[in-house]
Design an enzyme around this catalytic site. Structure first.
Site, PDB file in Angstrom:
ATOM      1  N   CYS A 180       0.752  -1.186  -0.063  1.00 49.25           N
ATOM      2  CA  CYS A 180       0.078   0.212   0.037  1.00 49.25           C
ATOM      3  C   CYS A 180       0.821   1.098  -0.067  1.00 49.25           C
ATOM      4  O   CYS A 180       0.299   2.407  -0.358  1.00 49.25           O
ATOM      5  CB  CYS A 180      -0.899  -0.235   1.175  1.00 49.25           C
ATOM      6  SG  CYS A 180      -0.082   0.044   2.733  1.00 49.25           S
ATOM      7  N   CYS A 209      -2.607  -3.722   8.761  1.00 50.65           N
ATOM      8  CA  CYS A 209      -2.051  -2.323   8.970  1.00 50.65           C
ATOM      9  C   CYS A 209      -1.636  -2.082  10.287  1.00 50.65           C
ATOM     10  O   CYS A 209      -0.541  -1.564  10.672  1.00 50.65           O
ATOM     11  CB  CYS A 209      -3.322  -1.166   8.813  1.00 50.65           C
ATOM     12  SG  CYS A 209      -4.121  -1.188   7.216  1.00 50.65           S
ATOM     13  N   CYS A 236      -2.746   4.849   6.073  1.00 49.95           N
ATOM     14  CA  CYS A 236      -4.190   5.112   6.245  1.00 49.95           C
ATOM     15  C   CYS A 236      -4.737   5.286   7.667  1.00 49.95           C
ATOM     16  O   CYS A 236      -3.759   5.337   8.630  1.00 49.95           O
ATOM     17  CB  CYS A 236      -4.810   3.507   5.733  1.00 49.95           C
ATOM     18  SG  CYS A 236      -4.309   2.188   7.015  1.00 49.95           S
ATOM     19  N   ASP A 278       2.451   2.381   2.562  1.00 49.45           N
ATOM     20  CA  ASP A 278       2.437   3.014   3.841  1.00 49.45           C
ATOM     21  C   ASP A 278       3.736   2.822   4.632  1.00 49.45           C
ATOM     22  O   ASP A 278       4.348   1.708   4.511  1.00 49.45           O
ATOM     23  CB  ASP A 278       1.170   2.827   4.759  1.00 49.45           C
ATOM     24  CG  ASP A 278      -0.001   3.332   4.235  1.00 49.45           C
ATOM     25  OD1 ASP A 278      -0.119   4.067   3.251  1.00 49.45           O
ATOM     26  OD2 ASP A 278      -0.967   2.687   4.550  1.00 49.45           O
TER      27      ASP A 278
HETATM   28 FE1  FES Z   1      -1.602   0.504   4.336  1.00 55.68          FE
HETATM   29 FE2  FES Z   1      -3.246   0.264   5.791  1.00 55.68          FE
HETATM   30  S1  FES Z   1      -3.504   0.454   3.858  1.00 55.68           S
HETATM   31  S2  FES Z   1      -1.229   0.370   6.405  1.00 55.68           S
END
Ligand code: FES
Length: 147
Positions: A34, A104, A60, A36
């Site tokens: 993602c 996450c 997120c 992140d």
């Molecule tokens: Fe990447 Fe939540 S979608 S950590």
């Protein structure tokens, strides 16, 4: 997908957000899937107690909320007690996460471990029960799919 009130509250009002100058340990973990990223900074005293902790998360809502809760849970704890703060414990403290968001919460656990690993390396010590953390939690997904 519904977030619990606690998740929303920690997302809109995150605790311990920021940086620590000259940290005792710092760890950064990402999730390539993602994109992140979370970074954790620790201030650990001579007794091995986590006096302060800060985080920066580019991610997120669930990643921010779990970072906030995880840092709250490890603050003031010994290193050994901080290791017991698993992603499951963080999720529980937040009254749960929607199933597709549970991964996450792994960012927070791994980033804490990465910062402790950095602290151990800087001080030439071994922290019992701490394994070398990953820099990307998505690697883990791929590994487990192979089995
Ligand atoms: Fe990447 Fe939540 S979608 S950590």
């Amino acid at each position: 997908m519904a977030y619990s009130d606690k998740v929303m509250e920690h997302f809109t009002n995150p605790r311990n957000m920021g940086e620590i100058d000259n940290p005792s340990g710092v760890g950064t973990v990402g999730n390539a899937q993602c994109g992140d990223i979370m970074r954790v900074y620790f201030d650990i005293d001579d007794e091995g107690i986590i006096r302060d902790v800060k985080f920066k998360t580019f991610g997120c809502a669930a990643a921010v909320a779990t970072s906030s809760m995880a840092t709250e849970l490890v603050k003031g704890k010994s290193i050994q007690d901080a290791l017991k703060v698993t992603n499951a414990a963080v999720c529980e403290a937040l009254d749960g996460l929607p199933p597709i968001k549970v991964h996450c919460s792994l960012l927070a656990e791994e980033a804490i471990h990465a910062a402790l690993w950095d602290y151990a390396e800087k001080n030439g010590i071994v922290i019992e029960g701490l394994e070398k953390p990953k820099t990307d939690i998505h690697e883990d997904d791929e590994d487990s799919e192979e089995y």
